[in-house]
Design a protein around this motif. Structure first.
Motif, PDB file in Angstrom:
ATOM      1  N   VAL A 168       0.842  -1.118   0.022  1.00  0.00           N
ATOM      2  CA  VAL A 168      -0.329  -0.032   0.286  1.00  0.00           C
ATOM      3  C   VAL A 168       0.742   1.658  -0.049  1.00  0.00           C
ATOM      4  O   VAL A 168       0.634   2.193  -0.773  1.00  0.00           O
ATOM      5  CB  VAL A 168      -0.681  -0.281   0.675  1.00  0.00           C
ATOM      6  N   THR A 188       0.881   3.241  -3.548  1.00  0.00           N
ATOM      7  CA  THR A 188       0.449   4.916  -2.650  1.00  0.00           C
ATOM      8  C   THR A 188       1.482   5.821  -3.898  1.00  0.00           C
ATOM      9  O   THR A 188       1.147   6.642  -4.028  1.00  0.00           O
ATOM     10  CB  THR A 188       0.014   5.703  -1.662  1.00  0.00           C
ATOM     11  N   CYS A 222      -6.153   1.031  -2.191  1.00  0.00           N
ATOM     12  CA  CYS A 222      -5.522   0.942  -1.337  1.00  0.00           C
ATOM     13  C   CYS A 222      -5.478   1.148   0.578  1.00  0.00           C
ATOM     14  O   CYS A 222      -5.473   0.732   1.500  1.00  0.00           O
ATOM     15  CB  CYS A 222      -4.676   2.145  -1.731  1.00  0.00           C
TER      16      CYS A 222
END
Ligand SMILES: [Fe+2]
Length: 164
Positions: free
Chosen positions: A42, A46, A85
């Motif tokens: 994640v 991101t 996410c």
């Protein structure tokens, strides 16, 4: 080390795929390892989404200076990936929906990476010069240091401001 934007992003894809594989092959009973890998995924996704949507795409659009340029057609933003996410980050490893969320996230991310490498990156390579791609790459490396590391959703443990 090359600073060519496409080379850099392909390296990020490779590293992401390595993490995805580690997650998929991790012992299903080892929740600590799976949660750790998921957080790492994640975190990296991101940053990657931010770099592509907020740095690469605007720089390419400015350089080409033509909204109808064919090299902009292959771009697909990362909003769907960002949402997935956020979902995973909000759930945490003990939540029954967590594994489903991760499966959805990984398959969406793989699809998008494949599409970028098959369609968009070659379009960029032929539309932009070597120097432009190197300049964009340098910017990507600089922004990566300060790019958001976590989805914008609520982070557990951190008090959020009162809803407006
Ligand atoms: Fe990508």
């Amino acid at each position: 080390m090359s600073t060519d934007a496409i080379v850099l992003l392909k390296q990020e894809h490779k590293e992401l795929l390595r993490l995805f594989k580690a997650y998929r092959t991790a012992d299903p009973g080892d929740r600590a390892v799976r949660t750790d890998l998921a957080q790492h995924i994640v975190h990296d996704l991101t940053i990657h989404s931010y770099l592509v949507d907020e740095v690469l795409q605007p720089m390419v659009a400015a350089l080409l200076n033509d909204p109808a340029h064919p090299a902009l057609q292959g771009f697909q933003d990362h909003k769907a990936i960002d949402r997935l996410c956020e979902e995973v980050a909000e759930r945490g490893g003990a939540d029954p929906g967590f594994e489903h969320g991760m499966t959805a996230l990984l398959s969406a991310a793989v699809q998008q990476m494949e599409r970028e490498e098959r369609e968009w990156f070659p379009q960029l390579r032929s539309a932009l010069g070597r120097k432009d791609l190197q300049e964009i790459g340098l910017r990507l490396l600089a922004v990566r240091e300060t790019a958001p590391r976590h989805p914008p959703g609520p982070v557990s443990g951190a008090p959020q401001g009162a809803p407006g």
